[in-house]
Motif scaffolding. Structure first.
Motif, PDB file in Angstrom:
ATOM      1  N   PRO A 336       8.811  -1.176   9.404  1.00 46.08           N
ATOM      2  CA  PRO A 336       7.156  -2.285   9.789  1.00 46.08           C
ATOM      3  C   PRO A 336       6.601  -0.218   8.508  1.00 46.08           C
ATOM      4  O   PRO A 336       6.202  -0.485   7.291  1.00 46.08           O
ATOM      5  CB  PRO A 336       6.678  -2.363  10.351  1.00 46.08           C
ATOM      6  CG  PRO A 336       7.872  -3.097  11.214  1.00 46.08           C
ATOM      7  CD  PRO A 336       8.307  -1.847  11.207  1.00 46.08           C
ATOM      8  N   GLU A 337       6.778   0.427   9.001  1.00 42.48           N
ATOM      9  CA  GLU A 337       5.943   1.627   8.914  1.00 42.48           C
ATOM     10  C   GLU A 337       6.765   1.877   7.717  1.00 42.48           C
ATOM     11  O   GLU A 337       5.695   2.760   6.727  1.00 42.48           O
ATOM     12  CB  GLU A 337       6.404   3.202   9.654  1.00 42.48           C
ATOM     13  CG  GLU A 337       5.461   2.628  11.299  1.00 42.48           C
ATOM     14  CD  GLU A 337       5.638   1.989  12.011  1.00 42.48           C
ATOM     15  OE1 GLU A 337       5.070   0.752  12.456  1.00 42.48           O
ATOM     16  OE2 GLU A 337       7.202   1.131  12.284  1.00 42.48           O
ATOM     17  N   GLU A 338       7.612   2.398   7.137  1.00 47.74           N
ATOM     18  CA  GLU A 338       8.850   2.303   6.189  1.00 47.74           C
ATOM     19  C   GLU A 338       7.848   1.067   4.526  1.00 47.74           C
ATOM     20  O   GLU A 338       8.266   1.993   3.567  1.00 47.74           O
ATOM     21  CB  GLU A 338      10.336   2.073   6.568  1.00 47.74           C
ATOM     22  CG  GLU A 338      10.800   3.713   7.584  1.00 47.74           C
ATOM     23  CD  GLU A 338      11.543   3.685   7.756  1.00 47.74           C
ATOM     24  OE1 GLU A 338      12.642   4.463   7.964  1.00 47.74           O
ATOM     25  OE2 GLU A 338      12.485   2.021   8.006  1.00 47.74           O
ATOM     26  N   ILE A 339       7.589   0.538   5.309  1.00 48.95           N
ATOM     27  CA  ILE A 339       7.228  -0.352   4.202  1.00 48.95           C
ATOM     28  C   ILE A 339       5.699  -0.047   3.894  1.00 48.95           C
ATOM     29  O   ILE A 339       5.155  -0.704   2.773  1.00 48.95           O
ATOM     30  CB  ILE A 339       7.214  -2.134   4.951  1.00 48.95           C
ATOM     31  CG1 ILE A 339       8.943  -2.643   5.343  1.00 48.95           C
ATOM     32  CG2 ILE A 339       6.463  -2.913   3.550  1.00 48.95           C
ATOM     33  CD1 ILE A 339       9.890  -2.218   3.943  1.00 48.95           C
ATOM     34  N   ALA A 340       4.760  -0.062   4.839  1.00 52.26           N
ATOM     35  CA  ALA A 340       3.704   0.634   4.945  1.00 52.26           C
ATOM     36  C   ALA A 340       3.454   1.802   4.008  1.00 52.26           C
ATOM     37  O   ALA A 340       2.705   2.068   2.889  1.00 52.26           O
ATOM     38  CB  ALA A 340       3.119   0.792   6.407  1.00 52.26           C
ATOM     39  N   GLY A 341       3.896   2.877   4.319  1.00 55.54           N
ATOM     40  CA  GLY A 341       4.506   4.212   3.551  1.00 55.54           C
ATOM     41  C   GLY A 341       4.842   3.956   2.085  1.00 55.54           C
ATOM     42  O   GLY A 341       3.418   3.732   1.127  1.00 55.54           O
ATOM     43  N   VAL A 342       5.639   2.423   1.601  1.00 59.24           N
ATOM     44  CA  VAL A 342       5.398   2.062  -0.018  1.00 59.24           C
ATOM     45  C   VAL A 342       4.068   1.445  -0.207  1.00 59.24           C
ATOM     46  O   VAL A 342       3.574   1.841  -1.370  1.00 59.24           O
ATOM     47  CB  VAL A 342       6.766   1.301  -0.079  1.00 59.24           C
ATOM     48  CG1 VAL A 342       6.315   0.545  -1.732  1.00 59.24           C
ATOM     49  CG2 VAL A 342       7.898   2.122   0.014  1.00 59.24           C
ATOM     50  N   ALA A 343       3.669   0.642   0.756  1.00 54.18           N
ATOM     51  CA  ALA A 343       2.327   0.096   0.513  1.00 54.18           C
ATOM     52  C   ALA A 343       1.229   1.259  -0.455  1.00 54.18           C
ATOM     53  O   ALA A 343       0.113   1.277  -0.603  1.00 54.18           O
ATOM     54  CB  ALA A 343       2.339  -1.106   1.226  1.00 54.18           C
ATOM     55  N   LEU A 344       1.139   2.051   0.495  1.00 57.14           N
ATOM     56  CA  LEU A 344       0.216   3.105   0.983  1.00 57.14           C
ATOM     57  C   LEU A 344       0.119   3.673  -0.665  1.00 57.14           C
ATOM     58  O   LEU A 344      -0.466   3.828  -0.716  1.00 57.14           O
ATOM     59  CB  LEU A 344       0.439   4.103   1.371  1.00 57.14           C
ATOM     60  CG  LEU A 344       0.138   5.351   2.400  1.00 57.14           C
ATOM     61  CD1 LEU A 344      -1.849   5.100   1.773  1.00 57.14           C
ATOM     62  CD2 LEU A 344      -0.280   6.473   2.864  1.00 57.14           C
ATOM     63  N   MET A 345       1.293   4.557  -0.756  1.00 58.83           N
ATOM     64  CA  MET A 345       1.857   4.457  -1.928  1.00 58.83           C
ATOM     65  C   MET A 345       1.231   3.545  -3.627  1.00 58.83           C
ATOM     66  O   MET A 345       0.383   4.176  -4.248  1.00 58.83           O
ATOM     67  CB  MET A 345       3.076   4.980  -2.483  1.00 58.83           C
ATOM     68  CG  MET A 345       3.460   5.873  -4.227  1.00 58.83           C
ATOM     69  SD  MET A 345       3.909   4.442  -5.048  1.00 58.83           S
ATOM     70  CE  MET A 345       5.270   4.123  -4.788  1.00 58.83           C
TER      71      MET A 345
END
Length: 371
Positions: A336-345
């Protein structure tokens, strides 16, 4: 770095036998030092890298013929490869707690500083489907970057507990709002609450989703279609239609929609879900065209196989998991954190020139030939 090294090799070849090893060795050391500095390493780390590169070429005091000069360049590349491996390991270890580089002042309660490209201080986010999995990871990442967060879910007890954990254990300004994403009135009530609580919403993440039907399209009931389309698509339409005009009036904002790789290819098992997610990606494109002139950006993220409760039936099936991993170049499910990183960007200044895109985050599954 690759282009720089290639230029150095070409130059060395042209100079021929007259080129000294000392000169080439200095080139490698300087390039290594520049690379290390660009990675924001400490002076001590940079010195270590240069020393390692210098020590690995014990014959640096002899002049070699040109045919041997590539060995010196390789020495520098080996040091860079070693450093890159260390960087990747460091990023992997910190993916959950520090999903970005840190500079500047930290948000209240946080122990890390924030890079300007990912600084969301003063921004307010609303994340649906945020009491677990990808939604919770996105809410946490936005909060760690300084945003206040309203998390919405149809599970009040779980949602309240998540908001309390984010506040008390992680220092994130978070609160919970109930949402039944399949009901337009509930979406409108959630939006009104979020605006009243925060004054304005700068970032909206439409992450609520369901997949009630498994099997071919022909066997799907009308109720399954209605539920899937209402929760996955219509709720995003309803929320975006509320958020976009308000964001435009304030000078801009970011709308992020969770789609899926099932929306970019056919799927025998979850075809109804896939159709709804294909529509979500199309929605992002249309919102981007309509609202881009007002500085409102809209993007979709299409996760592949992510280790969440939603994917547990597939991940717990050894045969299905093995087959899926063999078709995924990275040979593992995502987090999930790897999706969150894209959302943050996409939410932050670092993504300010990205709109209308469907960002696929699947470990390479959709580009693989299955071998």
């Amino acid at each position: 770095m690759a282009a720089t090294t290639g230029d150095r090799q070409a130059t060395a070849s042209k100079r021929g036998l007259g080129e000294s090893t000392d000169h080439l060795h200095t080139i490698c050391i300087n390039d290594c030092a520049k690379f290390s500095a660009n990675r924001s390493d400490t002076p001590a780390e940079a010195t270590t890298l240069v020393t390692r590169s210098r020590a690995s070429s014990s014959t640096s005091r002899r002049a070699w013929p040109a045919k041997h000069t590539d060995r010196i360049v390789t020495t520098g590349l080996a040091a860079l490869d070693e450093r890159a491996t260390a960087i990747r390991a460091r990023v992997s270890r910190s993916a959950r707690s520090t999903p970005f580089e840190h500079r500047g002042a930290a948000p209240a309660g946080a122990s890390h500083m924030i890079h300007a490209l990912y600084d969301l201080r003063g921004k307010h986010a609303l994340v649906t489907g945020a009491s677990r999995g990808i939604g919770l990871a996105i809410a946490r990442a936005l909060g760690q970057a300084g945003a206040s967060v309203v998390i919405a879910s149809n599970d009040a007890a779980e949602g309240e507990a998540c908001a309390r954990t984010l506040r008390e254990a992680e220092g994130i300004d978070a609160e919970f709002c109930f949402l039944d994403a399949g009901e337009r009135a509930s979406v409108e009530a959630m939006w009104a609450y979020a605006v009243r609580a925060r004054g304005a919403i700068d970032i909206v993440v439409c992450n609520a989703g369901v997949a009630p039907h498994l099997g071919p399209l022909v066997s799907a009931s009308d109720d399954a279609w209605t539920t899937t389309m209402n929760v996955n698509l219509h709720s995003a339409v309803w929320l975006a239609n509320l958020a976009a005009p308000a964001m435009a009036a304030r000078g801009g904002g970011s709308i992020i929609l969770t789609s899926s790789i099932s929306g970019v290819r056919g799927n025998k098992a979850i075809g109804v879900y896939g159709v709804s997610k294909a529509a979500v990606a199309a929605l992002a494109r249309n919102l981007a065209v309509e609202w881009g002139p007002h500085n409102v950006r809209a993007n979709a993220i299409s996760p592949g196989m992510i280790a969440t409760e939603f994917a547990r039936p597939l991940l717990d099936n050894a045969e299905v998991r093995e087959r899926r991993m063999l078709a995924t170049p990275l040979r593992r499910p995502g987090t999930p954190e790897e999706i969150a990183g894209v959302a943050l960007m996409l939410a932050a200044p670092g993504g300010a020139f990205i709109t209308g895109q469907n960002v696929i985050v699947d470990g390479g599954t959709t580009i693989s030939d299955g071998n």
